[in-house]
Design an enzyme around this catalytic site. Structure first.
Site, PDB file in Angstrom:
ATOM      1  N   ARG A 136      -0.532  -3.461 -18.746  1.00 27.17           N
ATOM      2  CA  ARG A 136      -1.892  -2.926 -18.924  1.00 27.17           C
ATOM      3  C   ARG A 136      -2.119  -1.832 -17.896  1.00 27.17           C
ATOM      4  NH1 ARG A 136      -6.026  -3.877 -21.593  1.00 27.17           N
ATOM      5  NH2 ARG A 136      -4.815  -5.527 -22.537  1.00 27.17           N
ATOM      6  N   ASP A 177      -5.604  12.615 -25.897  1.00 25.99           N
ATOM      7  CA  ASP A 177      -5.649  11.228 -25.437  1.00 25.99           C
ATOM      8  C   ASP A 177      -4.845  10.422 -26.457  1.00 25.99           C
ATOM      9  OD1 ASP A 177      -6.121   8.609 -24.816  1.00 25.99           O
ATOM     10  OD2 ASP A 177      -8.312   8.823 -24.607  1.00 25.99           O
ATOM     11  N   TYR A 231       0.853  -1.198   0.000  1.00 28.09           N
ATOM     12  CA  TYR A 231       0.000   0.000   0.000  1.00 28.09           C
ATOM     13  C   TYR A 231       0.875   1.228   0.000  1.00 28.09           C
ATOM     14  CZ  TYR A 231      -4.941  -0.261  -0.269  1.00 28.09           C
ATOM     15  OH  TYR A 231      -6.200  -0.368  -0.771  1.00 28.09           O
ATOM     16  N   THR A 246      -2.512   5.121 -22.508  1.00 30.22           N
ATOM     17  CA  THR A 246      -2.393   3.768 -21.970  1.00 30.22           C
ATOM     18  C   THR A 246      -0.945   3.332 -22.182  1.00 30.22           C
ATOM     19  OG1 THR A 246      -2.997   2.854 -24.116  1.00 30.22           O
ATOM     20  CG2 THR A 246      -4.767   3.054 -22.503  1.00 30.22           C
ATOM     21  N   LYS A 279      -0.585  -0.474 -25.323  1.00 32.83           N
ATOM     22  CA  LYS A 279      -0.885  -0.606 -26.754  1.00 32.83           C
ATOM     23  C   LYS A 279       0.455  -0.635 -27.512  1.00 32.83           C
ATOM     24  CE  LYS A 279      -5.530   0.945 -25.837  1.00 32.83           C
ATOM     25  NZ  LYS A 279      -6.581   1.964 -25.930  1.00 32.83           N
ATOM     26  N   GLU A 313      -0.482   4.735  -0.799  1.00 31.56           N
ATOM     27  CA  GLU A 313      -1.285   5.926  -1.145  1.00 31.56           C
ATOM     28  C   GLU A 313      -0.434   7.174  -0.978  1.00 31.56           C
ATOM     29  OE1 GLU A 313      -4.680   5.511   1.399  1.00 31.56           O
ATOM     30  OE2 GLU A 313      -5.906   4.698  -0.211  1.00 31.56           O
TER      31      GLU A 313
HETATM   32  C1  LIG Z   1      -7.717   2.170 -25.149  1.00 25.24           C
HETATM   33  C2  LIG Z   1      -8.153   3.587 -24.994  1.00 25.24           C
HETATM   34  C3  LIG Z   1      -8.607   4.099 -23.762  1.00 25.24           C
HETATM   35  C4  LIG Z   1      -8.931   3.233 -22.595  1.00 25.24           C
HETATM   36  O1  LIG Z   1      -7.926   2.507 -22.064  1.00 25.24           O
HETATM   37  P1  LIG Z   1      -8.257   1.328 -21.005  1.00 25.24           P
HETATM   38  O2  LIG Z   1      -6.915   0.984 -20.471  1.00 25.24           O
HETATM   39  O3  LIG Z   1      -8.932   0.247 -21.762  1.00 25.24           O
HETATM   40  O4  LIG Z   1      -9.138   1.919 -19.960  1.00 25.24           O
HETATM   41  C5  LIG Z   1      -8.887   5.454 -23.690  1.00 25.24           C
HETATM   42  N1  LIG Z   1      -8.751   6.253 -24.744  1.00 25.24           N
HETATM   43  C6  LIG Z   1      -8.364   5.794 -25.958  1.00 25.24           C
HETATM   44  C7  LIG Z   1      -8.251   6.727 -27.098  1.00 25.24           C
HETATM   45  C8  LIG Z   1      -8.075   4.456 -26.121  1.00 25.24           C
HETATM   46  O5  LIG Z   1      -7.714   4.003 -27.317  1.00 25.24           O
END
Ligand SMILES: *Cc1c(COP(=O)(O)O)cnc(C)c1O
Length: 424
Positions: free
Chosen positions: A241, A206, A60, A232, A235, A62
């Site tokens: 993850r 994003d 933990y 993320t 990817k 935080e």
């Molecule tokens: C994959 C993705 C997310 C979400 O990611 P998670 O780890 O699945 O919550 C958010 N925004 C975009 C543009 C994505 O491609």
């Protein structure tokens, strides 16, 4: 237990829980046995997976390094500081928060930092390539905020920049968001910056899908233009993850408070350690060559499919993914996905811009080259992959016993045997 025990012991799992141990093995078999073309997936390294399967999961912590609510954080502080410093260096960012549990959690924190319920956000619409967390009605983001959406131009199928500017001036959103999950082309960050400045909005990118290509210096970075970039780490980037946020110095405090304590509890220290490992991997020449190859492979795959009449939207791709219109070959997205699945090819159906079909049927498929490039495939193999997909889609059947599916599956096996996932 060997002297080098760090927290993970497959033999112990197998003897206590053969059912779950079996799932781990059969999933590895699935990865090794077929073609993985889902554009949001990759295969992280044994080093990353080792950090994930460690005792750091127990701790933990935080708070932030040096300012924790719990004792015993000296070791995990080292891991988080390494992750932060490596992330900042990789992207040339003023500040990095490496605690978000996922892309959606990272986005939640950005909303928390900059918007109050009811405030207006301008983002790309989901059916044109955005993301659920960008103001879709079924997501918290669409329930709690007033999302206005831009889309793509009907002719170019790329972002309708004129519409972005018009909607920004009309609705005066507090935040303008660029990025999505099915955008094959580069985004003009300078354009978004200018529009945001004209109306005094925060510019948020994003970068979940393409941040790996930025890390590998294969495409331009949004970091010099945006106030905040969420992403993320699993990817193209090829880490665990998870998620992360980088931002300018001006927004450091707002982002940190929004991640914890506003949106999350204890950080997942095993995952943060794995992110540190991944950021170190991304700073290598090897990773840069990988990122460039991902794009070259995506272009070759998009062209190969196009040659079979499976039309790439926007005419191709500048990134790791392409979106294909199946209407010319008279197959739906859902059927194409099932036929490919029967042939050992994993990809997903996807809505295309102005899709006449419902999202659960869809007129398109989305393919990405992050996994196959990790496996070492190149342009020559992408031609073979395009041929296999085209055969499965146009002549196949959802039944794995079907002659065409069996034939393609055999060719897929031959190919992946030459480029194994997680080679022994
Ligand atoms: C994959 C993705 C997310 C979400 O990611 P998670 O780890 O699945 O919550 C958010 N925004 C975009 C543009 C994505 O491609």
């Amino acid at each position: 237990m060997s002297d080098t025990f760090y927290g993970s012991d497959f033999d112990a799992l197998e003897s206590f829980d053969p059912e779950i141990a079996g799932v781990l093995l059969s999933e590895l078999g699935r990865l090794r046995g077929g073609l993985q073309l889902i554009a949001s997936e990759n295969m992280s390294s044994p080093a990353v997976l080792t950090a994930l399967g460690s005792t750091l999961s127990n701790k933990y912590a935080e708070g932030y390094p040096g300012r924790r609510y719990y004792g015993g954080c000296a070791e995990v502080d080292k891991a988080e500081n390494l992750a932060i410093e490596r992330c900042k260096a990789l992207f040339g960012a003023d500040h990095a928060n490496v605690q978000p549990h996922s892309g959606a959690s990272a986005n939640q924190a950005v909303y928390g930092a900059f918007l109050q319920p009811g405030d207006t956000l301008l983002a790309m619409s989901l059916p044109h390539g955005g993301h659920l967390t960008h103001g879709s009605k079924v997501s918290f983001s669409g329930k709690w905020f007033n999302a206005v959406h831009y889309g793509v131009d009907k002719d170019t199928e790329d972002i309708d920049y004129e519409q972005v500017e018009r909607l920004a001036k009309e609705h005066r959103p507090k935040v303008i968001l660029a990025g999505g999950s099915a955008i094959p082309r580069l985004i003009d960050f300078a354009f978004f910056r200018r529009v945001a400045d004209e109306i005094g909005a925060i510019f948020w990118v994003d970068a979940a899908h393409f941040i790996g290509l930025v890390a590998g210096q294969a495409i331009p970075s949004p970091v010099p233009y945006a106030d905040v970039v969420s992403f993320t780490t699993h990817k193209v980037l090829r880490g665990p993850r998870s998620g992360a946020i980088v931002c300018t110095e001006a927004h450091r405090a707002a982002i940190d408070k929004a991640v914890f304590p506003m949106m999350q509890g204890g950080p997942q220290m095993h995952s943060i350690a794995a992110k540190a490992v991944n950021f170190k991997e991304c700073a290598t020449a090897e990773y840069q060559a990988y990122a460039a190859q991902v794009i070259a492979n995506a272009a070759a795959l998009a062209k190969g499919l196009g040659d079979h009449g499976i039309r790439p939207t926007t005419g191709g791709t500048d990134t790791h993914l392409s979106l294909h219109d199946l209407q010319p070959v008279l197959v739906t997205g859902v059927d194409a996905e099932a036929r490919c699945d029967a042939a050992g090819i994993t990809l997903n159906k996807n809505a295309i811009p102005f899709d006449p079909q419902k999202p659960n049927i869809a007129s398109g498929i989305r393919v990405g080259t992050a996994c196959v490039t990790t496996q070492g495939m190149g342009i020559a193999e992408m031609q073979v992959v395009a041929d296999l997909i085209a055969t499965a889609v146009t002549k196949g059947d959802a039944d794995p016993g079907h002659r065409v599916s069996t034939e393609v599956r055999g060719q897929v096996s031959d190919l992946v045997r030459r480029f194994p996932a997680y080679p022994r």
